[in-house]
Design an enzyme around this catalytic site. Structure first.
Site, mmCIF file in Angstrom:
data_model
loop_
_atom_site.group_PDB
_atom_site.id
_atom_site.type_symbol
_atom_site.label_atom_id
_atom_site.label_comp_id
_atom_site.label_asym_id
_atom_site.label_seq_id
_atom_site.Cartn_x
_atom_site.Cartn_y
_atom_site.Cartn_z
ATOM 1 N N PHE A 1 -10.517 -4.651 5.039
ATOM 2 C CA PHE A 1 -10.637 -3.446 4.219
ATOM 3 C C PHE A 1 -10.622 -3.730 2.711
ATOM 4 O O PHE A 1 -10.684 -2.789 1.918
ATOM 5 C CB PHE A 1 -9.534 -2.447 4.582
ATOM 6 C CG PHE A 1 -8.114 -2.983 4.402
ATOM 7 C CD1 PHE A 1 -7.484 -2.974 3.169
ATOM 8 C CD2 PHE A 1 -7.425 -3.484 5.500
ATOM 9 C CE1 PHE A 1 -6.194 -3.452 3.022
ATOM 10 C CE2 PHE A 1 -6.122 -3.977 5.347
ATOM 11 C CZ PHE A 1 -5.508 -3.960 4.110
ATOM 12 N N ARG B 1 9.551 5.071 -0.412
ATOM 13 C CA ARG B 1 8.770 4.723 0.791
ATOM 14 C C ARG B 1 8.965 5.782 1.873
ATOM 15 O O ARG B 1 8.022 6.143 2.576
ATOM 16 C CB ARG B 1 9.189 3.349 1.336
ATOM 17 C CG ARG B 1 8.983 2.198 0.362
ATOM 18 C CD ARG B 1 7.578 1.698 0.290
ATOM 19 N NE ARG B 1 7.147 1.006 1.485
ATOM 20 C CZ ARG B 1 5.949 0.468 1.615
ATOM 21 N NH1 ARG B 1 5.061 0.557 0.618
ATOM 22 N NH2 ARG B 1 5.606 -0.155 2.708
ATOM 23 N N HIS C 1 0.244 5.155 -3.623
ATOM 24 C CA HIS C 1 0.784 3.820 -3.371
ATOM 25 C C HIS C 1 2.265 3.854 -3.730
ATOM 26 O O HIS C 1 2.660 4.601 -4.615
ATOM 27 C CB HIS C 1 0.059 2.801 -4.264
ATOM 28 C CG HIS C 1 0.766 1.483 -4.349
ATOM 29 N ND1 HIS C 1 0.630 0.527 -3.371
ATOM 30 C CD2 HIS C 1 1.624 0.980 -5.264
ATOM 31 C CE1 HIS C 1 1.374 -0.519 -3.709
ATOM 32 N NE2 HIS C 1 1.993 -0.270 -4.842
#
Ligand code: CMP
Length: 147
Positions: free
Chosen positions: A59, A87, A117
């Site tokens: 990817f 997270r 992200h």
């Protein structure tokens, strides 16, 4: 001791869909302080460097193309236990596996266009923050330590 900051990116898909404000709202209401932030567009060489750990993966080329396709928001967030807590707040990389209420469940379009992200360790939070921000662009709420 766990670090007190992490680094996040609001990715091109989320920016294009006008999700900057709603994502920042989720971040703030979960106790994270915005210590540095800017809207930028990555150049290809910068994106390749930032994602060099993924070089060679299937990817990788598509990831670079996507991350350079439009503006992104880069942000340093402060909170006790920032990396782990953020997270949890963003959820699984694959939004179909992300829990209800997580940022990716709410705003991601796909594994690639997964809205945000988040750094995966204190060491990477430092490396990624230093990649985008100089010392004079950061405003820490934890003034007793080197930021
Ligand atoms: P992030 O963890 O922020 O950084 C690496 C990115 O690569 C990840 O988000 C995804 O957007 C992307 N990525 C990871 N795994 C895949 C995959 N299997 N297919 C497509 N993109 C992926």
């Amino acid at each position: 001791m766990a670090g007190t900051y992490t680094f996040t990116i609001i990715k091109p898909g989320a920016v294009a869909n006008e999700h900057i404000g709603p994502i920042l709202n989720v971040i703030n209401t979960h106790g994270f302080h915005i210590s540095a932030m800017k809207l930028i567009r990555l150049r290809t060489a910068q994106a390749r460097k930032f994602y060099e750990v993924h070089m060679g993966k299937s990817f990788y080329d598509a990831l670079i193309e996507f991350m350079t396709s439009g503006p992104i928001v880069v942000i340093i967030l402060e909170k006790e236990n920032a990396v782990e807590d953020y997270r949890k707040l963003i959820g699984n990389t694959d939004p179909t596996k992300a829990e209800e209420g997580t940022i990716r469940k709410l705003f991601a379009q796909s594994v690639q266009k997964n809205a945000v992200h988040g750094s995966d360790s204190d060491e990477n939070a430092r490396i990624e923050s230093d990649f985008f921000f100089s010392k004079s662009e950061r405003f820490s709420i934890f003034d007793e330590r080197d930021f």
